[in-house]
Write an enzyme that holds these catalytic residues in place. Structure first.
Site: not given
Ligand SMILES: NC(=O)c1ccc[n+]([C@@H]2O[C@H](COP(=O)([O-])OP(=O)(O)OC[C@H]3O[C@@H](n4cnc5c(N)ncnc54)[C@H](OP(=O)(O)O)[C@@H]3O)[C@@H](O)[C@H]2O)c1
Ligand SMILES: NC(=O)c1ccc[n+]([C@@H]2O[C@H](COP(=O)([O-])OP(=O)(O)OC[C@H]3O[C@@H](n4cnc5c(N)ncnc54)[C@H](OP(=O)(O)O)[C@@H]3O)[C@@H](O)[C@H]2O)c1
Lengths: 433, 433
Positions: A15, A33, A43, A127, A132, A184, A202
């Site tokens: 995000g 675009a 949010a 996608e 990724g 990490g 995937k």
């Molecule tokens: N990280 C990667 O490199 C990567 C790559 C490909 C796909 N993805 C996918 O992308 C998605 C996000 O991954 P991420 O690594 O960005 O995870 P993350 O860093 O844990 O971010 C998730 C965010 O959403 C918030 N959140 C979770 N549940 C919530 C709720 N019910 N209401 C409000 N806020 C909520 C969390 O807040 P809190 O921190 O306060 O809990 C956190 O800020 C996942 O589906 C993951 O599989 C990630």
């Protein structure tokens, strides 16, 4: 030209990256675009001090985003199953297009989500969920549109690939895992990554988008890399192979193979050269042959790159006056085939077998005859006198392609021999031809 | 759901492949496109006995296709500049969408063609023109839409890559070229391929689609591989590099670098492992980092795969009720930047230099001081006593990154030294970081 307004749900790794890239590259993205892509609302559970929101409305309730009439595209980046499912279904009900990076959500609840989206005539794009930043869903659903896709094989989990790469230096799994956690690259609970669940999510999506079959995650086979030893890695190398944790999907007349497991691949093949946390997906089509897509499978801005590509796709489609352009799974819903996932015993593969034999005369002959009785042909065999220890000696065999059922039967008989000590190590091998 | 009717102009290698794949995979393609894609008419100078036309109208006059009111999409596969330009402009005038595999046409006449198409509100698609079956135009224009693309580097001519691959075994250029001609990989007149003109056509298109600048083929720099020797290949390998014939485009504040030339690339980089007739394109974006696209750059059905992907794109766009969705060069025409191609002396690169020195005391010191005066830093230097012959000894130097102008000046001074015999061999090197 109308602006397209984006609502970001979840301001974590992806995000935050999405927010930053959309802001930094706003002009380039608008040029591509054909309209401005504006962040209309964000949010997330907790605000982020390190990101300058520049007056964009922020709430802690993600449902504020889908209820905001200003928002055209809801970007789901909270992760997980249940809350994400609710959010996405509610967004669709409100007529919003959805972009998600959530492979778990799509693999498990995709059929339901796509059906709802089809009814509401909105786009759902995913996608970023697969490999990724690599545009592999686009390549499979659009770039390969001419082809009967025969198989897809991918290194689609960076953590696992990092660990296997480091183990080539002779290090043990547990040691490298710990290091990956410190760096990490791996989560505190590494199960999703090292046991192949993330890769199976995937692969399930890739297979459906490539073959035109419904998502069937629950029938995917997963086998992790925690049992792989530096010994087997070294001996695979001696045989001209490298061990990779692959997701493999193959389309057959009678069903699809859908499996994630450690796999020997020829060292001379490009995919064997993909090291560290990087991902690569190999796609075989009847017209084009083999193509490969390579790049970072994770990371904040790399994943954001794919999230935003999807947003631009939505914007281009919407601003060119149409609705859905590419079917969710690449094929028109009416053209989806009802092909099931095959049981593992039905798959076909070559096999690396490591047998710990007692140093008795005639053991090799017994082993060979059991294999032969089960229709298993040997491609190479290795046994080194110098490895004899406590009266036991490892025998390493690489077989030709055979049905897994035959190998399992043969292994049962081998393990029952008094000349064999302990269990037979079995790792699948692919030659990609 | 209305059929989309396709008219094929030119039934040679790619035209035949396109006909065959469209016919063989009709059902899969319809499932993906959401409508039937029907071949409505074919035209080519001579009919093909080996293809069963199944009653599809055939003519020898390609203009019959663009004048047929039944045809929605004209597929230009005749090749060449003038006739193709006339055909495509006339098709656009008649309101037909156009799909072409003709990189020469797009690189040289693309600006004019896209302007006409913009006015007529029709799609012109050219995926097959760049790297054959690899969906790299789609990846750059759509998959990378979030990114400021910083550079693109590609092995985009299979003939050249085949020759350089074979030369690693110590064989001479001329011998391998002859073999490539016998195998059908190289044309009787190999100039287009080995002198880099074909690659420059493709690079011109890639650069414009990636950076959002008008096509400027006439300003691309090309240098062929005919001067490369097995000796330099072997010494590059000793330095940890492999020589590839790369097309390199780099976006800078003051302009773009657009150049095709033999290039040393680190052997540890994935692109160094792309051998034989295969192609690969490396794209570096500010958000995603490096991604690579790999596969067959030529061949009847491999190229047809990209032609048909474009046809499906047109069909999906048209049948979803819109017209143009993705701008011709990835960016809205109003967002194209007026960045020019930089002169070669302004590019920055590392350099491999091979200097034939007379075996006099102090020569190395003179060489080093000339390089240093021109601000050129040395990364490594190699000289082997065993290579001393007739009082001459080769000195091989790898420099750090520097402006080409500096290197040229230094080479002039080096060649003027009485201690240096003949010309200095200069090959550019890239480290991709
Ligand atoms: N990280 C990667 O490199 C990567 C790559 C490909 C796909 N993805 C996918 O992308 C998605 C996000 O991954 P991420 O690594 O960005 O995870 P993350 O860093 O844990 O971010 C998730 C965010 O959403 C918030 N959140 C979770 N549940 C919530 C709720 N019910 N209401 C409000 N806020 C909520 C969390 O807040 P809190 O921190 O306060 O809990 C956190 O800020 C996942 O589906 C993951 O599989 C990630
Ligand atoms: N071959 C590849 O692998 C490949 C890969 C990527 C892109 N491309 C591009 O695809 C295009 C076609 O290449 P190709 O290899 O298929 O060429 P090709 O085998 O020479 O086919 C061209 C066909 O067009 C016909 N033709 C040419 N001019 C004509 C005219 N004025 N009127 C009627 N028919 C005409 C030719 O007929 P005659 O034979 O009777 O002259 C021939 O049948 C070129 O632009 C090429 O650069 C090719």
């Amino acid at each position: 030209m109308k602006d397209v307004s984006v609502g970001i749900c979840g301001l974590g790794t992806v995000g935050g990256g999405t927010f930053n890239v959309l802001t930094r590259n706003a002009k380039i993205i608008a040029g591509r675009a054909g309209c401005n892509i504006r962040i209309g609302r964000v949010a997330s559970r907790t605000p982020r001090e390190d990101i300058d929101m520049g007056g964009i409305p922020f709430s802690t309730d993600i449902f504020d985003v889908i209820n905001d009439p200003d928002i055209d595209v809801v970007v789901e980046l909270i992760g997980g199953y249940e809350a994400a499912r609710e959010l996405v279904l509610a967004a669709i009900k409100n007529g919003k297009h959805v972009v998600t990076a959530n492979k778990a959500l799509i693999a498990v609840h995709g059929n339901e989500i796509f059906e709802a989206a089809e009814k509401a005539n909105v786009i759902v794009a995913y996608e970023a969920g697969v490999a990724g930043g690599i545009p592999v869903i686009k390549s499979v659903r659009e770039g390969m549109a001419a082809n009967r896709i025969d198989w897809i094989a991918g290194i689609i989990n960076g953590t696992g690939n990092y660990i296997l790469t480091e183990m080539r230096a002779g290090r043990e799994f547990a040691e490298v895992l710990k290091e990956a956690q410190d760096l990490g690259y791996a989560e505190a609970d590494p199960t999703f990554d090292v046991e192949g669940i993330d890769a199976a999510h995937k692969l399930t999506i890739l297979a459906s988008a490539g073959f035109g079959v419904p998502l069937q995650f629950e029938r995917a086979y997963t086998e992790g890399i925690s049992q792989i030893t530096p010994y087997d890695i070294a001996h695979a190398e001696l045989l001209g192979y490298r061990i990779k944790h692959l997701g493999i999907a193959r389309r057959r007349e009678d069903g699809i193979e859908l499996r994630v497991h450690p796999t020997l691949v020829p060292r001379s093949h490009l995919i064997a050269q993909v090291d560290g946390v990087l991902n690569a997906v190999l796609v075989d089509g009847d017209a084009v042959g083999q193509t490969m897509y390579y790049g970072p499978g994770a990371g904040d801005e790399a994943t954001a790159s794919a999230v935003i590509a999807d947003i631009v796709d939505v914007a281009r489609t919407v601003s060119s006056g149409s609705s859905q352009r590419v079917p969710y799974l690449g094929f028109d819903p009416s053209a989806l085939e009802d092909l099931g996932v095959l049981p593992m015993e039905d798959i076909q593969s070559a096999y690396y077998l490591r047998i710990t034999a007692m140093d008795h005369p005639g053991v090799l002959a017994k082993v060979a005859s059991i294999l032969s009785e089960h229709g298993i042909n040997i491609e190479s065999i290795m046994q080194k006198e110098s490895e004899l220890k406590d009266g036991r000696i490892p025998v390493i065999i690489l077989t030709h392609t055979v049905q897994e059922r035959q190998v399992n039967r043969a292994i049962e008989e081998l393990e029952a021999l008094t000349d064999i000590d302990g269990q037979v190590v079995r790792i699948r091998a692919e030659n990609f031809n």
